[in-house]
Write a protein that holds these residues in place. Sequence first.
Motif, PDB file in Angstrom:
ATOM      1  N   TRP A 169      32.165   0.085  40.511  1.00  0.00           N
ATOM      2  CA  TRP A 169      30.993   0.285  39.672  1.00  0.00           C
ATOM      3  C   TRP A 169      30.245   1.472  40.254  1.00  0.00           C
ATOM      4  O   TRP A 169      29.854   1.453  41.414  1.00  0.00           O
ATOM      5  CB  TRP A 169      30.100  -0.957  39.666  1.00  0.00           C
ATOM      6  CG  TRP A 169      30.288  -1.793  38.459  1.00  0.00           C
ATOM      7  CD1 TRP A 169      29.403  -1.979  37.451  1.00  0.00           C
ATOM      8  CD2 TRP A 169      31.439  -2.563  38.099  1.00  0.00           C
ATOM      9  NE1 TRP A 169      29.925  -2.797  36.492  1.00  0.00           N
ATOM     10  CE2 TRP A 169      31.184  -3.175  36.863  1.00  0.00           C
ATOM     11  CE3 TRP A 169      32.681  -2.775  38.687  1.00  0.00           C
ATOM     12  CZ2 TRP A 169      32.099  -3.988  36.216  1.00  0.00           C
ATOM     13  CZ3 TRP A 169      33.601  -3.581  38.054  1.00  0.00           C
ATOM     14  CH2 TRP A 169      33.304  -4.184  36.826  1.00  0.00           C
ATOM     15  N   GLN A 170      30.058   2.509  39.441  1.00  0.00           N
ATOM     16  CA  GLN A 170      29.387   3.712  39.904  1.00  0.00           C
ATOM     17  C   GLN A 170      27.957   3.723  39.381  1.00  0.00           C
ATOM     18  O   GLN A 170      27.707   3.424  38.213  1.00  0.00           O
ATOM     19  CB  GLN A 170      30.144   4.943  39.413  1.00  0.00           C
ATOM     20  CG  GLN A 170      29.692   6.210  40.061  1.00  0.00           C
ATOM     21  CD  GLN A 170      30.678   7.343  39.836  1.00  0.00           C
ATOM     22  OE1 GLN A 170      31.717   7.170  39.225  1.00  0.00           O
ATOM     23  NE2 GLN A 170      30.344   8.503  40.338  1.00  0.00           N
ATOM     24  N   TYR A 171      27.021   4.086  40.251  1.00  0.00           N
ATOM     25  CA  TYR A 171      25.613   4.191  39.873  1.00  0.00           C
ATOM     26  C   TYR A 171      25.066   5.454  40.538  1.00  0.00           C
ATOM     27  O   TYR A 171      25.774   6.143  41.282  1.00  0.00           O
ATOM     28  CB  TYR A 171      24.837   2.937  40.284  1.00  0.00           C
ATOM     29  CG  TYR A 171      24.733   2.729  41.775  1.00  0.00           C
ATOM     30  CD1 TYR A 171      23.566   3.041  42.443  1.00  0.00           C
ATOM     31  CD2 TYR A 171      25.814   2.255  42.512  1.00  0.00           C
ATOM     32  CE1 TYR A 171      23.477   2.873  43.824  1.00  0.00           C
ATOM     33  CE2 TYR A 171      25.726   2.075  43.874  1.00  0.00           C
ATOM     34  CZ  TYR A 171      24.558   2.391  44.525  1.00  0.00           C
ATOM     35  OH  TYR A 171      24.476   2.238  45.879  1.00  0.00           O
ATOM     36  N   ALA A 172      23.816   5.784  40.284  1.00  0.00           N
ATOM     37  CA  ALA A 172      23.236   7.039  40.757  1.00  0.00           C
ATOM     38  C   ALA A 172      23.300   7.185  42.282  1.00  0.00           C
ATOM     39  O   ALA A 172      23.439   8.285  42.794  1.00  0.00           O
ATOM     40  CB  ALA A 172      21.788   7.157  40.296  1.00  0.00           C
ATOM     41  N   GLY A 173      23.245   6.077  43.013  1.00  0.00           N
ATOM     42  CA  GLY A 173      23.235   6.130  44.471  1.00  0.00           C
ATOM     43  C   GLY A 173      24.598   6.021  45.126  1.00  0.00           C
ATOM     44  O   GLY A 173      24.710   6.075  46.346  1.00  0.00           O
ATOM     45  N   GLY A 174      25.662   5.848  44.360  1.00  0.00           N
ATOM     46  CA  GLY A 174      26.992   5.720  44.954  1.00  0.00           C
ATOM     47  C   GLY A 174      27.884   4.784  44.171  1.00  0.00           C
ATOM     48  O   GLY A 174      27.815   4.716  42.946  1.00  0.00           O
ATOM     49  N   LYS A 175      28.697   4.006  44.918  1.00  0.00           N
ATOM     50  CA  LYS A 175      29.668   3.109  44.290  1.00  0.00           C
ATOM     51  C   LYS A 175      29.636   1.733  44.946  1.00  0.00           C
ATOM     52  O   LYS A 175      29.420   1.616  46.153  1.00  0.00           O
ATOM     53  CB  LYS A 175      31.081   3.661  44.427  1.00  0.00           C
ATOM     54  CG  LYS A 175      31.328   4.967  43.747  1.00  0.00           C
ATOM     55  CD  LYS A 175      32.747   5.427  44.004  1.00  0.00           C
ATOM     56  CE  LYS A 175      32.997   6.791  43.419  1.00  0.00           C
ATOM     57  NZ  LYS A 175      34.359   7.260  43.733  1.00  0.00           N
ATOM     58  N   ASP A 176      29.889   0.719  44.141  1.00  0.00           N
ATOM     59  CA  ASP A 176      30.061  -0.651  44.611  1.00  0.00           C
ATOM     60  C   ASP A 176      31.457  -1.109  44.203  1.00  0.00           C
ATOM     61  O   ASP A 176      32.031  -0.598  43.243  1.00  0.00           O
ATOM     62  CB  ASP A 176      29.042  -1.600  43.974  1.00  0.00           C
ATOM     63  CG  ASP A 176      27.605  -1.296  44.348  1.00  0.00           C
ATOM     64  OD1 ASP A 176      27.383  -0.599  45.364  1.00  0.00           O
ATOM     65  OD2 ASP A 176      26.700  -1.744  43.621  1.00  0.00           O
ATOM     66  N   PHE A 177      31.973  -2.120  44.914  1.00  0.00           N
ATOM     67  CA  PHE A 177      33.222  -2.756  44.502  1.00  0.00           C
ATOM     68  C   PHE A 177      32.902  -4.189  44.128  1.00  0.00           C
ATOM     69  O   PHE A 177      32.245  -4.906  44.888  1.00  0.00           O
ATOM     70  CB  PHE A 177      34.276  -2.733  45.610  1.00  0.00           C
ATOM     71  CG  PHE A 177      35.585  -3.308  45.159  1.00  0.00           C
ATOM     72  CD1 PHE A 177      36.473  -2.538  44.419  1.00  0.00           C
ATOM     73  CD2 PHE A 177      35.914  -4.625  45.428  1.00  0.00           C
ATOM     74  CE1 PHE A 177      37.675  -3.067  43.963  1.00  0.00           C
ATOM     75  CE2 PHE A 177      37.113  -5.165  44.982  1.00  0.00           C
ATOM     76  CZ  PHE A 177      37.992  -4.382  44.243  1.00  0.00           C
ATOM     77  N   ALA A 178      33.362  -4.620  42.955  1.00  0.00           N
ATOM     78  CA  ALA A 178      33.104  -5.976  42.480  1.00  0.00           C
ATOM     79  C   ALA A 178      34.410  -6.700  42.203  1.00  0.00           C
ATOM     80  O   ALA A 178      35.383  -6.098  41.742  1.00  0.00           O
ATOM     81  CB  ALA A 178      32.264  -5.944  41.210  1.00  0.00           C
ATOM     82  N   LEU A 179      34.420  -7.989  42.509  1.00  0.00           N
ATOM     83  CA  LEU A 179      35.535  -8.850  42.168  1.00  0.00           C
ATOM     84  C   LEU A 179      34.938 -10.211  41.804  1.00  0.00           C
ATOM     85  O   LEU A 179      34.667 -11.034  42.669  1.00  0.00           O
ATOM     86  CB  LEU A 179      36.509  -8.988  43.336  1.00  0.00           C
ATOM     87  CG  LEU A 179      37.917  -9.445  42.944  1.00  0.00           C
ATOM     88  CD1 LEU A 179      38.904  -9.063  44.010  1.00  0.00           C
ATOM     89  CD2 LEU A 179      37.985 -10.890  42.604  1.00  0.00           C
ATOM     90  N   LEU A 180      34.657 -10.382  40.517  1.00  0.00           N
ATOM     91  CA  LEU A 180      33.987 -11.589  40.033  1.00  0.00           C
ATOM     92  C   LEU A 180      34.790 -12.228  38.914  1.00  0.00           C
ATOM     93  O   LEU A 180      35.344 -11.526  38.068  1.00  0.00           O
ATOM     94  CB  LEU A 180      32.591 -11.238  39.497  1.00  0.00           C
ATOM     95  CG  LEU A 180      31.637 -10.575  40.472  1.00  0.00           C
ATOM     96  CD1 LEU A 180      30.389 -10.107  39.748  1.00  0.00           C
ATOM     97  CD2 LEU A 180      31.288 -11.527  41.596  1.00  0.00           C
ATOM     98  N   ARG A 181      34.827 -13.562  38.947  1.00  0.00           N
ATOM     99  CA  ARG A 181      35.469 -14.329  37.882  1.00  0.00           C
ATOM    100  C   ARG A 181      34.536 -15.445  37.444  1.00  0.00           C
ATOM    101  O   ARG A 181      34.040 -16.191  38.278  1.00  0.00           O
ATOM    102  CB  ARG A 181      36.769 -14.951  38.382  1.00  0.00           C
ATOM    103  CG  ARG A 181      37.857 -13.954  38.573  1.00  0.00           C
ATOM    104  CD  ARG A 181      39.170 -14.693  38.824  1.00  0.00           C
ATOM    105  NE  ARG A 181      40.160 -13.751  39.250  1.00  0.00           N
ATOM    106  CZ  ARG A 181      40.551 -13.577  40.502  1.00  0.00           C
ATOM    107  NH1 ARG A 181      40.033 -14.298  41.460  1.00  0.00           N
ATOM    108  NH2 ARG A 181      41.452 -12.686  40.794  1.00  0.00           N
ATOM    109  N   LYS A 182      34.329 -15.533  36.168  1.00  0.00           N
ATOM    110  CA  LYS A 182      33.524 -16.588  35.543  1.00  0.00           C
ATOM    111  C   LYS A 182      32.237 -16.836  36.294  1.00  0.00           C
ATOM    112  O   LYS A 182      31.650 -15.928  36.865  1.00  0.00           O
ATOM    113  CB  LYS A 182      34.362 -17.836  35.342  1.00  0.00           C
ATOM    114  CG  LYS A 182      35.536 -17.570  34.430  1.00  0.00           C
ATOM    115  CD  LYS A 182      36.177 -18.803  33.921  1.00  0.00           C
ATOM    116  CE  LYS A 182      37.316 -18.383  33.009  1.00  0.00           C
ATOM    117  NZ  LYS A 182      37.999 -19.469  32.430  1.00  0.00           N
ATOM    118  N   LYS A 183      31.774 -18.049  36.330  1.00  0.00           N
ATOM    119  CA  LYS A 183      30.482 -18.373  36.954  1.00  0.00           C
ATOM    120  C   LYS A 183      30.677 -19.001  38.326  1.00  0.00           C
ATOM    121  O   LYS A 183      30.283 -20.128  38.586  1.00  0.00           O
ATOM    122  CB  LYS A 183      29.682 -19.319  36.053  1.00  0.00           C
ATOM    123  CG  LYS A 183      29.201 -18.668  34.798  1.00  0.00           C
ATOM    124  CD  LYS A 183      28.136 -17.645  35.107  1.00  0.00           C
ATOM    125  CE  LYS A 183      27.598 -17.010  33.847  1.00  0.00           C
ATOM    126  NZ  LYS A 183      26.660 -15.959  34.118  1.00  0.00           N
TER     127      LYS A 183
END
Length: 130
Positions: A68-82
Amino acid sequence: MVTLMLDSGHLELVLSGAEKALAFRRRNVSIERSTITRVQLSDDPWTWLRGVRAPGTYIPGTLAIGTWQYAGGKDFALLRKKRPGVVIDLDGHDEFQRLIVGTRHGMALVTALRVDAGDDPTDIVDLASA
């Protein structure tokens, strides 16, 4: 489900073949322990997503995996459901500023990070229970 491996110097998110394909990555996510500045447990890690997917796979409320890229850099996400998860803030990592990982082993990760791990990568659940 992602496997979190920890040794004395690194935390590694071991991705399955499918997870690598969905995240558009060829390798696991490896971070030096010294770059970890904060680990937070979250009942709803989806609220921590910021920016736009670039590259990765996103199905709202079901799957978020990749960069996930945003103005301040990048994040890494690994999410499933709730599922509950952990938010790991980084300082000085060459690729990411934050990892957002859905896992029911968040408390085990926090406990394992306080333990002096050996040189061999070990699953955080095993470290936390030792």
